[in-house]
Write an enzyme that holds these catalytic residues in place. Structure first.
Site, PDB file in Angstrom:
ATOM      1  N   ARG A 171       0.830  -1.211   0.000  1.00  0.00           N
ATOM      2  CA  ARG A 171       0.000   0.000   0.000  1.00  0.00           C
ATOM      3  C   ARG A 171       0.863   1.259   0.000  1.00  0.00           C
ATOM      4  O   ARG A 171       0.431   2.313  -0.421  1.00  0.00           O
ATOM      5  CB  ARG A 171      -0.896   0.027   1.260  1.00  0.00           C
ATOM      6  CG  ARG A 171      -2.014  -0.978   1.264  1.00  0.00           C
ATOM      7  CD  ARG A 171      -2.686  -1.043   2.630  1.00  0.00           C
ATOM      8  NE  ARG A 171      -3.227   0.200   3.113  1.00  0.00           N
ATOM      9  CZ  ARG A 171      -4.436   0.681   2.821  1.00  0.00           C
ATOM     10  NH1 ARG A 171      -5.229  -0.011   2.037  1.00  0.00           N
ATOM     11  NH2 ARG A 171      -4.853   1.826   3.315  1.00  0.00           N
ATOM     12  N   ARG A 175       9.816   5.585  -3.311  1.00  0.00           N
ATOM     13  CA  ARG A 175      10.165   6.510  -4.390  1.00  0.00           C
ATOM     14  C   ARG A 175      11.614   6.928  -4.315  1.00  0.00           C
ATOM     15  O   ARG A 175      12.134   7.167  -3.235  1.00  0.00           O
ATOM     16  CB  ARG A 175       9.357   7.806  -4.286  1.00  0.00           C
ATOM     17  CG  ARG A 175       7.898   7.656  -4.383  1.00  0.00           C
ATOM     18  CD  ARG A 175       7.273   9.025  -4.637  1.00  0.00           C
ATOM     19  NE  ARG A 175       5.832   8.886  -4.572  1.00  0.00           N
ATOM     20  CZ  ARG A 175       5.112   9.266  -3.527  1.00  0.00           C
ATOM     21  NH1 ARG A 175       5.702   9.839  -2.497  1.00  0.00           N
ATOM     22  NH2 ARG A 175       3.812   9.077  -3.540  1.00  0.00           N
ATOM     23  N   ARG A 248      -8.970  -6.354  13.348  1.00  0.00           N
ATOM     24  CA  ARG A 248      -8.230  -5.526  14.293  1.00  0.00           C
ATOM     25  C   ARG A 248      -9.149  -4.391  14.709  1.00  0.00           C
ATOM     26  O   ARG A 248      -9.891  -3.837  13.898  1.00  0.00           O
ATOM     27  CB  ARG A 248      -6.959  -4.945  13.662  1.00  0.00           C
ATOM     28  CG  ARG A 248      -5.917  -5.969  13.316  1.00  0.00           C
ATOM     29  CD  ARG A 248      -5.400  -6.707  14.520  1.00  0.00           C
ATOM     30  NE  ARG A 248      -4.520  -5.890  15.346  1.00  0.00           N
ATOM     31  CZ  ARG A 248      -4.055  -6.284  16.520  1.00  0.00           C
ATOM     32  NH1 ARG A 248      -4.391  -7.457  17.039  1.00  0.00           N
ATOM     33  NH2 ARG A 248      -3.246  -5.494  17.211  1.00  0.00           N
ATOM     34  N   ARG A 279       0.093   5.515  16.403  1.00  0.00           N
ATOM     35  CA  ARG A 279       0.308   6.861  15.865  1.00  0.00           C
ATOM     36  C   ARG A 279      -0.454   7.887  16.682  1.00  0.00           C
ATOM     37  O   ARG A 279      -1.361   7.548  17.444  1.00  0.00           O
ATOM     38  CB  ARG A 279      -0.083   6.952  14.392  1.00  0.00           C
ATOM     39  CG  ARG A 279      -1.474   6.480  14.066  1.00  0.00           C
ATOM     40  CD  ARG A 279      -1.698   6.423  12.537  1.00  0.00           C
ATOM     41  NE  ARG A 279      -2.907   5.680  12.230  1.00  0.00           N
ATOM     42  CZ  ARG A 279      -3.236   5.214  11.035  1.00  0.00           C
ATOM     43  NH1 ARG A 279      -2.442   5.420  10.006  1.00  0.00           N
ATOM     44  NH2 ARG A 279      -4.353   4.543  10.838  1.00  0.00           N
ATOM     45  N   GLU A 305      -3.610   6.396  18.975  1.00  0.00           N
ATOM     46  CA  GLU A 305      -4.269   5.178  18.474  1.00  0.00           C
ATOM     47  C   GLU A 305      -3.611   3.933  19.026  1.00  0.00           C
ATOM     48  O   GLU A 305      -2.407   3.748  18.885  1.00  0.00           O
ATOM     49  CB  GLU A 305      -4.142   5.123  16.946  1.00  0.00           C
ATOM     50  CG  GLU A 305      -5.201   5.910  16.232  1.00  0.00           C
ATOM     51  CD  GLU A 305      -5.134   5.710  14.726  1.00  0.00           C
ATOM     52  OE1 GLU A 305      -5.265   6.718  14.030  1.00  0.00           O
ATOM     53  OE2 GLU A 305      -4.941   4.565  14.257  1.00  0.00           O
ATOM     54  N   TYR A 353     -10.028  -5.025   3.009  1.00  0.00           N
ATOM     55  CA  TYR A 353      -9.296  -3.828   3.427  1.00  0.00           C
ATOM     56  C   TYR A 353      -9.470  -2.764   2.341  1.00  0.00           C
ATOM     57  O   TYR A 353      -8.547  -2.439   1.605  1.00  0.00           O
ATOM     58  CB  TYR A 353      -7.822  -4.212   3.603  1.00  0.00           C
ATOM     59  CG  TYR A 353      -6.902  -3.203   4.274  1.00  0.00           C
ATOM     60  CD1 TYR A 353      -7.340  -1.951   4.687  1.00  0.00           C
ATOM     61  CD2 TYR A 353      -5.568  -3.537   4.503  1.00  0.00           C
ATOM     62  CE1 TYR A 353      -6.472  -1.064   5.296  1.00  0.00           C
ATOM     63  CE2 TYR A 353      -4.694  -2.661   5.115  1.00  0.00           C
ATOM     64  CZ  TYR A 353      -5.149  -1.428   5.507  1.00  0.00           C
ATOM     65  OH  TYR A 353      -4.277  -0.555   6.107  1.00  0.00           O
ATOM     66  N   ASP A 355     -10.160   0.958   0.741  1.00  0.00           N
ATOM     67  CA  ASP A 355     -10.069   2.395   0.988  1.00  0.00           C
ATOM     68  C   ASP A 355     -11.415   3.024   0.637  1.00  0.00           C
ATOM     69  O   ASP A 355     -12.238   2.408  -0.039  1.00  0.00           O
ATOM     70  CB  ASP A 355      -8.970   3.011   0.114  1.00  0.00           C
ATOM     71  CG  ASP A 355      -7.582   2.696   0.665  1.00  0.00           C
ATOM     72  OD1 ASP A 355      -7.456   2.519   1.887  1.00  0.00           O
ATOM     73  OD2 ASP A 355      -6.632   2.624  -0.137  1.00  0.00           O
TER      74      ASP A 355
HETATM   75  N1  UDP Z   1       3.424   0.811   7.781  1.00  0.00           N
HETATM   76  C1  UDP Z   1       4.626   0.757   8.441  1.00  0.00           C
HETATM   77  N2  UDP Z   1       5.144   1.891   8.982  1.00  0.00           N
HETATM   78  C2  UDP Z   1       4.527   3.077   8.907  1.00  0.00           C
HETATM   79  C3  UDP Z   1       3.290   3.146   8.215  1.00  0.00           C
HETATM   80  C4  UDP Z   1       2.755   1.995   7.675  1.00  0.00           C
HETATM   81  O1  UDP Z   1       5.214  -0.309   8.554  1.00  0.00           O
HETATM   82  O2  UDP Z   1       5.039   4.071   9.437  1.00  0.00           O
HETATM   83  C5  UDP Z   1       2.869  -0.442   7.218  1.00  0.00           C
HETATM   84  C6  UDP Z   1       1.990  -1.169   8.234  1.00  0.00           C
HETATM   85  O3  UDP Z   1       2.151  -2.556   8.025  1.00  0.00           O
HETATM   86  C7  UDP Z   1       0.602  -0.752   7.820  1.00  0.00           C
HETATM   87  C8  UDP Z   1       0.753  -0.720   6.311  1.00  0.00           C
HETATM   88  O4  UDP Z   1       2.055  -0.197   6.103  1.00  0.00           O
HETATM   89  O5  UDP Z   1      -0.373  -1.676   8.248  1.00  0.00           O
HETATM   90  C9  UDP Z   1      -0.285   0.103   5.594  1.00  0.00           C
HETATM   91  O6  UDP Z   1      -0.263   1.415   6.084  1.00  0.00           O
HETATM   92  P1  UDP Z   1      -1.439   2.433   5.840  1.00  0.00           P
HETATM   93  O7  UDP Z   1      -0.977   3.763   6.242  1.00  0.00           O
HETATM   94  O8  UDP Z   1      -1.953   2.238   4.453  1.00  0.00           O
HETATM   95  O9  UDP Z   1      -2.524   1.906   6.899  1.00  0.00           O
HETATM   96  P2  UDP Z   1      -3.916   2.553   7.335  1.00  0.00           P
HETATM   97  O10 UDP Z   1      -3.821   4.021   7.104  1.00  0.00           O
HETATM   98  O11 UDP Z   1      -4.962   1.860   6.522  1.00  0.00           O
HETATM   99  O12 UDP Z   1      -4.004   2.216   8.789  1.00  0.00           O
END
Ligand code: UDP
Length: 371
Positions: A171, A175, A248, A279, A305, A353, A355
């Protein structure tokens, strides 16, 4: 029948189908067991700040049809998601890009960064990644995996990275440019005035009943309409007959602080394994431009969170789309297809999952086939 359609769940999927079917002249009732509309995109105004009560939602899409569609109901601001990772006090840019590589390794050119990743991938001996850990290392190398991915992911999912599907880490963009935009999306923003207002507009002129628990009175609700669109958890609909799907859940600790600026960014991810939260969201930065007019609110609202395994009574947030759960879902899906008047949709109804843009695209697709 009193209604053509009973829509169970006033989130994005339900609101989209409701709007579309109303356009076709159908009589609709939308119900939700919560006492508010908008599902998990619900926002509530606190001290002039739209707080994302069920976690940060940043609308982003490459689908022009969906973007035009959603813009009928809200004006979107120009927010660009660029979360910061905090690893034991060291700050890194996300998603993984030249700023991240420069901070991690001192790389100055894309060539240097590319070589560094290749070198670490080679050392780890990964050729065909089989799980999230291997996928992550083959994308960004072991240093970034250890500092920015492993701890965060294991807190978020409560499972070792070796047991998680690799699609989850895909996801995130990787870059070799200096670009902190978290999403590879043509269109991005947050609805001005909040998501609740947007969903209210989607449901305009439609009858909505809140605090109505469908699963507790399924039979009598079903008698009210020709067709039912169910957006709740698919396993709960079938009374968990084949077993429970894993989800989850997330718990939020909200704080109203008497300071204008707590962390200088909407999202800071705590990527070590010791910090108990995944976060911290500072909601005002979804709306007020940094260092621009409107930046002078003396207060701020933050949310910590905490991720946990779902248990009955909790809110399900993320489906755990691993092998075991996917197999169980397929069995429920077969049962769902046999339900004559009920259609299942959305993140919980399809155990996916999704979006927000994908939810809307799917709801539009389904609505097209309904009469
Ligand atoms: N992820 C990570 N570190 C970060 C942010 C995301 O390892 O700082 C990984 C983690 O496994 C997460 C996945 O990337 O579940 C997808 O992140 P995303 O931000 O898409 O998750 P969401 O916003 O749906 O919670």
């Amino acid at each position: 029948m009193q209604y053509d359609y009973l829509i169970v769940g006033a989130g994005l999927f339900g609101a989209t189908v409701a709007h579309e079917m109303k356009k076709k002249g159908k009589k609709i009732l939308v119900i939700d067991k919560r006492n508010h509309i908008a599902g998990n995109v619900y926002t509530k105004k606190i001290e002039g700040i739209n707080v994302h009560q069920y976690g940060a939602h940043i609308f982003h899409t490459n689908n022009k049809e969906v973007w035009n569609y959603i813009n009928q109901f809200a004006e979107f601001n120009r927010f660009t998601n660029s979360p910061v990772a905090n690893y034991k006090g060291e700050l890194y840019s996300l998603p993984f890009n030249m700023y991240t590589f420069n901070k991690m390794w001192g790389c100055v050119t894309p060539e240097e960064a590319k070589n560094k990743i290749e070198e670490q991938k080679k050392e780890a001996g990964i050729t065909a990644p089989k799980n999230l850990e291997e996928q992550a290392i083959s994308l960004v190398g072991t240093d970034i995996y250890e500092k920015l991915i492993k701890g965060y992911t294991e807190k978020q999912w409560g499972r070792p990275c070796t047991e998680l599907p690799s699609f989850i880490i895909k996801r995130l963009p990787v870059r070799l440019t200096f670009d902190n935009n978290y999403f590879n999306a043509l269109y991005q923003g947050i609805p001005v005035g909040g998501y609740t207002k947007m969903v209210e507009n989607m449901l305009s002129g439609i009858e909505v009943k809140l605090g109505a628990n469908y699963l507790e009175n399924k039979e009598s609700f079903n008698e009210m309409a020709d067709k039912v669109i169910y957006t709740g958890p698919i396993d709960a609909y079938f009374e968990f007959k084949l077993g429970t799907l894993e989800y989850r859940s997330v718990r939020f600790e909200n704080e109203l602080l008497n300071i204008p600026n707590f962390q200088g960014n909407a999202a800071v991810n705590y990527t070590d394994s010791e910090t108990p939260w995944t976060r911290i969201i500072e909601h005002k930065w979804f709306e007020f431009g940094k260092d621009e007019e409107g930046n002078d609110l003396p207060k701020t609202v933050i949310s910590k969170e905490y991720s946990s395994e779902w248990k009955p009574g909790d809110e399900p947030y993320y489906p755990v789309n691993d092998e075991k759960n996917s197999q169980l879902y397929e069995k429920y899906k077969v049962m769902a297809e046999k339900e004559e008047k009920v259609l299942f949709g959305g993140r919980l109804g399809e155990y996916k999952y999704y979006d927000m843009d994908a939810v809307i695209a799917s709801a539009l697709r389904i609505s097209r086939g309904l009469y």
